[in-house]
Design a protein around this motif. Structure first.
Motif, mmCIF file in Angstrom:
data_model
loop_
_atom_site.group_PDB
_atom_site.id
_atom_site.type_symbol
_atom_site.label_atom_id
_atom_site.label_comp_id
_atom_site.label_asym_id
_atom_site.label_seq_id
_atom_site.Cartn_x
_atom_site.Cartn_y
_atom_site.Cartn_z
ATOM 1 N N LEU A 33 0.836 -1.197 0.000
ATOM 2 C CA LEU A 33 0.000 0.000 0.000
ATOM 3 C C LEU A 33 0.875 1.253 0.000
ATOM 4 C CD1 LEU A 33 -2.776 1.458 0.433
ATOM 5 C CD2 LEU A 33 -2.384 1.159 2.890
ATOM 6 N N THR A 34 1.876 1.278 0.866
ATOM 7 C CA THR A 34 2.769 2.428 0.943
ATOM 8 C C THR A 34 3.544 2.616 -0.352
ATOM 9 O OG1 THR A 34 2.987 2.071 3.333
ATOM 10 C CG2 THR A 34 4.628 3.497 2.287
ATOM 11 N N CYS A 35 3.908 1.514 -0.993
ATOM 12 C CA CYS A 35 4.603 1.581 -2.272
ATOM 13 C C CYS A 35 3.731 2.282 -3.314
ATOM 14 C CB CYS A 35 4.967 0.172 -2.740
ATOM 15 S SG CYS A 35 6.034 0.132 -4.186
ATOM 16 N N GLY A 36 2.426 1.993 -3.306
ATOM 17 C CA GLY A 36 1.509 2.659 -4.227
ATOM 18 C C GLY A 36 1.450 4.160 -3.990
ATOM 19 N N PHE A 37 1.449 4.574 -2.720
ATOM 20 C CA PHE A 37 1.419 5.999 -2.409
ATOM 21 C C PHE A 37 2.749 6.665 -2.717
ATOM 22 C CE2 PHE A 37 -2.437 4.848 -0.208
ATOM 23 C CZ PHE A 37 -3.215 5.994 -0.305
ATOM 24 N N LEU A 38 3.851 5.948 -2.520
ATOM 25 C CA LEU A 38 5.163 6.477 -2.880
ATOM 26 C C LEU A 38 5.210 6.801 -4.368
ATOM 27 C CD1 LEU A 38 8.232 6.970 -2.481
ATOM 28 C CD2 LEU A 38 8.555 4.507 -2.742
ATOM 29 N N ARG A 39 4.752 5.864 -5.177
ATOM 30 C CA ARG A 39 4.705 6.085 -6.629
ATOM 31 C C ARG A 39 3.839 7.304 -6.963
ATOM 32 N NH1 ARG A 39 4.598 2.624 -11.365
ATOM 33 N NH2 ARG A 39 5.013 0.809 -10.056
ATOM 34 N N ALA A 40 2.709 7.421 -6.276
ATOM 35 C CA ALA A 40 1.785 8.525 -6.554
ATOM 36 C C ALA A 40 2.389 9.873 -6.187
ATOM 37 C CB ALA A 40 0.474 8.305 -5.801
ATOM 38 N N LEU A 41 3.126 9.926 -5.070
ATOM 39 C CA LEU A 41 3.751 11.194 -4.665
ATOM 40 C C LEU A 41 4.827 11.628 -5.649
ATOM 41 C CD1 LEU A 41 3.970 10.710 -0.800
ATOM 42 C CD2 LEU A 41 2.554 12.372 -2.032
ATOM 43 N N ILE A 42 5.637 10.663 -6.113
ATOM 44 C CA ILE A 42 6.636 10.990 -7.120
ATOM 45 C C ILE A 42 5.956 11.480 -8.401
ATOM 46 C CG2 ILE A 42 8.388 9.999 -8.653
ATOM 47 C CD1 ILE A 42 9.413 10.510 -5.896
ATOM 48 N N SER A 43 4.868 10.824 -8.780
ATOM 49 C CA SER A 43 4.124 11.233 -9.973
ATOM 50 C C SER A 43 3.557 12.637 -9.795
ATOM 51 C CB SER A 43 3.001 10.232 -10.260
ATOM 52 O OG SER A 43 2.272 10.605 -11.401
ATOM 53 N N ARG A 44 3.072 12.939 -8.589
ATOM 54 C CA ARG A 44 2.533 14.279 -8.345
ATOM 55 C C ARG A 44 3.624 15.329 -8.510
ATOM 56 N NH1 ARG A 44 -1.849 16.735 -6.188
ATOM 57 N NH2 ARG A 44 -1.499 18.785 -5.267
ATOM 58 N N ALA A 45 4.805 15.062 -7.947
ATOM 59 C CA ALA A 45 5.913 16.009 -8.068
ATOM 60 C C ALA A 45 6.268 16.238 -9.530
ATOM 61 C CB ALA A 45 7.126 15.495 -7.297
#
Length: 458
Positions: free
Chosen positions: A92-104
């Motif tokens: 789950l955290t890996c999915g959010f990590l990917r999303a935060l990098i994508s947001r940046a």
């Protein structure tokens, strides 16, 4: 996606990270860096609350353009905590990590992080295109969709009793996967089955799960299946989508209702996890006259939302029944940190359920979790009309339906019994509760999906 560079500065010895009110200097003193052997030695870092707080602090750092702090937290998340083949919280955290990098990368905040995303390759999520057989198996994995199908079918069958023609408008995220069981139930219930008209909206190609055949082909298969059950079916595909509140579909239904009225025809609106894609932002609208199309709007002082307009348009069609099934979560906040918290505390559920029956590395689990990652990224990394994953809670949708002049009806004992029988086929963590007139699917006591049924108010 691996960020293996050393952090931009060395930090002091780690202390337990559990305080959500930590300031930046406290975070600096508590983050671990290279030299700490394994995640097993991190104590509270393996706790879901800690993972959530790290993600929150990272999101705040990205939004405030603090690239140094964001990079430090991302290093911890990527190298210590988040792993795509770990336990459910780590995935789950890996999915959010990917999303935060994508947001940046998308927003241009923290340009250093955006550059890192480019250096470390494509982080786009590859969602699978399902065959009919694969999608049917996918839907059967958990009650996430089957719950709504089962509850809706029971309510629909009761509402259309005695009608010779049943017109079903299927607004479903899973490409009519509910319809075969409904056709089968209609065939078994009637000695001379009614004519079934099926209308579907087709403009959902950008939202998973995706299908590998056209709606014309899908319609042909459904018509053939209905014929095998001695049920005559007509299939119509409407090139209408959520972006304008299914305006084309509504107008087509209105024309059919006014120009081709047929006595004895029931109009069923079946909404399965699709209405939350309709934009909820308010727009300037003109108050329509009684006979005008409410989607013909121009700038005025009156504001409404596409969701409100859609539901009021449904009410004007005087449907026999409306079934609304959706995810019981609120991901509509304009603040990315609030959305992150809400999404993290809801989307742990599908990851947790996967651990009960699907082994690591199985294709079905990869497909399932890729779809959840798509949802996480859409919620976190996107804004405006690109952010389409906007579920609202049951209470919010109930109020919307009441405001649109619908009244709720209770699910009967048959519906409750059928849902319970369906849940018996799945893991023990799934449950059912009845709240007022509504049914709610739960996982380990947490609300997951709700089902509601509605009639036009008198």
């Amino acid at each position: 996606m691996q960020f293996t560079e050393a952090p931009p500065q060395s930090l002091h010895q780690m202390t337990p990270f559990s305080n959500p009110t930590m300031n930046k200097s406290q975070i600096h003193r508590t983050l671990p860096w290279p030299g700490f052997p394994t995640s097993k030695s991190l104590g509270s870092f393996g706790d879901a609350n800690c993972m959530e707080q790290l993600l929150v602090h990272c999101a705040n750092a990205i939004e405030s353009n603090d690239a140094t702090l964001a990079q430090q937290i991302l290093w911890v998340l990527n190298n210590v905590i988040a792993t795509p083949d770990g336990d459910s919280n780590q995935r789950l955290t890996c999915g959010f990590l990917r999303a935060l990098i994508s947001r940046a990368a998308k927003t241009g905040s923290c340009k250093m992080l955006a550059a890192m995303a480019n250096v470390h390759g494509n982080i786009a999520i590859d969602t699978h295109k399902f065959s009919i057989i694969e999608l049917a198996s996918f839907v059967d994995l958990t009650p996430w969709h089957r719950f709504g199908f089962t509850a809706a079918n029971a309510a629909i069958l009761e509402a259309v009793e005695g009608y010779s023609i049943i017109h079903i408008v299927d607004l479903s995220l899973t490409h009519c996967m509910q319809i075969p069981t409904l056709i089968d139930a209609i065939a078994n219930r009637h000695e001379v089955p009614p004519l079934v008209k099926l209308t579907v909206a087709t403009a959902m190609e950008d939202v998973p799960p995706k299908l590998d055949l056209s709606y014309e082909e899908l319609g042909s298969k459904l018509v053939n299946f209905a014929r095998s059950k001695n049920v005559m079916m007509e299939f119509r595909a409407s090139p209408s989508g959520y972006k304008d509140g299914f305006a084309t579909l509504i107008e087509q239904l209105r024309v059919q209702h006014l120009v081709y009225p047929e006595s004895g025809e029931a109009l069923v609106i079946n909404c399965q996890m699709m209405l939350h894609y309709i934009p909820e932002e308010t727009v300037n609208v003109a108050i329509p006259s009684a006979n005008s199309n409410p989607y013909d709007f121009e700038c005025s002082s009156t504001t409404s939302s596409f969701r409100t307009m859609f539901l009021k348009s449904l009410r004007s069609l005087d449907p026999t029944i409306v079934v609304l099934v959706d995810e019981d979560a609120d991901l509509t906040s304009n603040d990315v940190v609030s959305r992150l918290r809400s999404a993290f505390n809801y989307l742990w559920i599908p990851y947790d359920t996967m651990d009960t029956f699907l082994p690591t590395g199985s294709k079905q689990r990869q497909w399932y979790e890729a779809n959840i990652c798509w949802k996480i990224e859409n919620v976190i990394a996107n804004e405006g009309f690109h952010r389409v994953e906007r579920p609202e809670t049951r209470s919010q949708w109930v109020q919307r339906m009441i405001n649109a002049d619908f009244r709720g009806i209770s699910f009967g004992e048959d519906a409750v019994s059928e849902v319970k029988a369906m849940l018996d086929e799945h893991a023990a963590g799934w449950g059912l509760k009845k709240e007022e007139d509504n049914l709610v699917l739960t996982w380990k006591g947490h609300n997951v999906v709700f089902a509601t049924a509605w009639l036009p108010a008198a």
